[in-house]
Design a protein around this motif. Structure first.
Motif, PDB file in Angstrom:
ATOM      1  N   ALA A  83      20.827 -22.626  -4.302  1.00 20.51           N
ATOM      2  CA  ALA A  83      21.360 -21.667  -3.336  1.00 20.51           C
ATOM      3  C   ALA A  83      21.681 -22.334  -2.000  1.00 20.51           C
ATOM      4  CB  ALA A  83      20.369 -20.530  -3.141  1.00 20.51           C
ATOM      5  N   VAL A  84      20.788 -23.189  -1.523  1.00 21.24           N
ATOM      6  CA  VAL A  84      21.005 -23.881  -0.248  1.00 21.24           C
ATOM      7  C   VAL A  84      22.235 -24.780  -0.329  1.00 21.24           C
ATOM      8  CG1 VAL A  84      20.046 -25.569   1.362  1.00 21.24           C
ATOM      9  CG2 VAL A  84      18.580 -23.779   0.437  1.00 21.24           C
ATOM     10  N   LYS A  85      22.347 -25.512  -1.430  1.00 19.24           N
ATOM     11  CA  LYS A  85      23.471 -26.425  -1.608  1.00 19.24           C
ATOM     12  C   LYS A  85      24.790 -25.670  -1.751  1.00 19.24           C
ATOM     13  CE  LYS A  85      24.931 -30.671  -2.093  1.00 19.24           C
ATOM     14  NZ  LYS A  85      24.747 -31.682  -1.035  1.00 19.24           N
ATOM     15  N   ALA A  86      24.763 -24.551  -2.480  1.00 18.60           N
ATOM     16  CA  ALA A  86      25.985 -23.799  -2.748  1.00 18.60           C
ATOM     17  C   ALA A  86      26.529 -23.122  -1.504  1.00 18.60           C
ATOM     18  CB  ALA A  86      25.727 -22.762  -3.835  1.00 18.60           C
ATOM     19  N   TYR A  87      25.666 -22.776  -0.549  1.00 17.88           N
ATOM     20  CA  TYR A  87      26.122 -22.018   0.615  1.00 17.88           C
ATOM     21  C   TYR A  87      27.083 -22.816   1.495  1.00 17.88           C
ATOM     22  CZ  TYR A  87      26.253 -19.501   4.979  1.00 17.88           C
ATOM     23  OH  TYR A  87      26.701 -18.856   6.105  1.00 17.88           O
ATOM     24  N   ASP A  88      26.729 -24.040   1.866  1.00  8.69           N
ATOM     25  CA  ASP A  88      27.594 -24.804   2.772  1.00  8.69           C
ATOM     26  C   ASP A  88      27.730 -26.275   2.392  1.00  8.69           C
ATOM     27  OD1 ASP A  88      25.113 -25.763   3.407  1.00  8.69           O
ATOM     28  OD2 ASP A  88      25.102 -25.077   5.480  1.00  8.69           O
ATOM     29  N   LYS A  89      27.282 -26.615   1.167  1.00  8.09           N
ATOM     30  CA  LYS A  89      27.404 -27.982   0.638  1.00  8.09           C
ATOM     31  C   LYS A  89      26.595 -29.015   1.435  1.00  8.09           C
ATOM     32  CE  LYS A  89      30.464 -26.138  -2.041  1.00  8.09           C
ATOM     33  NZ  LYS A  89      30.074 -25.699  -3.406  1.00  8.09           N
ATOM     34  N   VAL A 145      20.274 -19.897  11.819  1.00 10.18           N
ATOM     35  CA  VAL A 145      19.729 -19.622  10.493  1.00 10.18           C
ATOM     36  C   VAL A 145      20.821 -19.075   9.579  1.00 10.18           C
ATOM     37  CG1 VAL A 145      18.004 -18.330   9.188  1.00 10.18           C
ATOM     38  CG2 VAL A 145      17.463 -19.155  11.469  1.00 10.18           C
ATOM     39  N   THR A 146      20.930 -19.632   8.392  1.00 13.23           N
ATOM     40  CA  THR A 146      21.922 -19.197   7.409  1.00 13.23           C
ATOM     41  C   THR A 146      21.422 -17.941   6.682  1.00 13.23           C
ATOM     42  OG1 THR A 146      20.989 -20.519   5.607  1.00 13.23           O
ATOM     43  CG2 THR A 146      22.587 -21.603   7.059  1.00 13.23           C
TER      44      THR A 146
END
Length: 252
Positions: A83-89, A145-146
């Motif tokens: 999820a962290v990687k997919a949000y903003d690479k 915070v994302t």
């Protein structure tokens, strides 16, 4: 060894610190004949044995607890990483330098919950608000915070990679939260007593309000833990951590 002001101990003015107990033991038994000296040495090394046994038990609890937790939470950690990687690479983990036992610095991992340039934004914010800058920086509505970060921070999921620090012996399951070097630089002498034990994943103020607890009270509660720590207290705090995390009170 650092002398402790009785008035600063959380147990009250009549409470005795460990240093005062050692000094009293020496006054009572040492230097008053061979029999008393033998009694003093027996009591001293019996106390050392009990203390070291407590440390070994605490370390065993840390290794077993951290190891089992990493196995149990590994599927969740895998999903969070995606999820962290997919949000903003950006990178999955965020590494900070934190201060541990006796001032030793170590690498402190978290799942990244903020924008990639969060540190630069933070530095600019401090420059603009220097006169209001406190030892610890917390904001309920931090724009850095994302969306993914808000969820994992609320339930402390971002802290799960720190279980690795527990296995390495840099942290414990229970103990004062590890501060930033910039925070330690602003510590008073009494504040620095927080560095007398291994930092932990959870502590007294973490289960009593987390981010809603002001820094002076955090210090007071950490000193309370240091002066009264035991294996039973650690277990109680770990149990209390579960509902505190699920409710998400004071987490932001």
């Amino acid at each position: 060894m650092q002398q402790v002001n009785r008035a600063e101990t959380p147990q009250g003015p009549n409470a005795k610190t460990r240093l005062e107990m050692i000094e009293e033991l020496a006054r009572r038994y040492a230097g008053k004949g061979p029999a008393n000296q033998r009694r003093y040495l027996w009591k001293k090394y019996a106390w050392i044995t009990v203390t070291n046994s407590s440390r070994l038990l605490k370390r065993a609890l840390d290794i077993i607890g951290a190891g089992l937790s990493m196995l149990a939470f590994s599927p969740l950690m895998f999903l969070v990483a995606i999820a962290v990687k997919a949000y903003d690479k950006g990178p999955v983990l965020y590494l900070q330098t934190r201060v541990g036992l006796h001032g030793r610095e170590f690498s402190f991992p978290k799942f990244r919950s903020m924008a990639v340039n969060a540190d630069r934004i933070h530095d600019q914010k401090n420059e603009q608000n220097d006169e209001n800058f406190s030892i610890t920086f917390k904001s309920k509505h931090d724009p850095r915070v994302t969306p993914v970060g808000k969820i994992i921070r609320k339930f402390s999921i971002d802290e799960l990679p720190q279980l690795w620090c527990v296995l390495l012996g840099q942290m414990s399951l229970v103990g004062p939260r590890p501060p930033l070097p910039s925070e330690v630089a602003r510590y008073s002498l009494s504040d620095r007593r927080r560095l007398d034990v291994l930092p932990g994943l959870t502590c007294i103020w973490q289960v009593e309000g987390r981010g809603d607890i002001p820094f002076p009270k955090q210090v007071k509660l950490d000193l309370q833990y240091i002066e009264s720590q035991s294996l039973w207290l650690d277990i109680r705090l770990l149990v209390k951590t579960v509902p505190a995390v699920l409710l998400g009170k004071g987490a932001y």
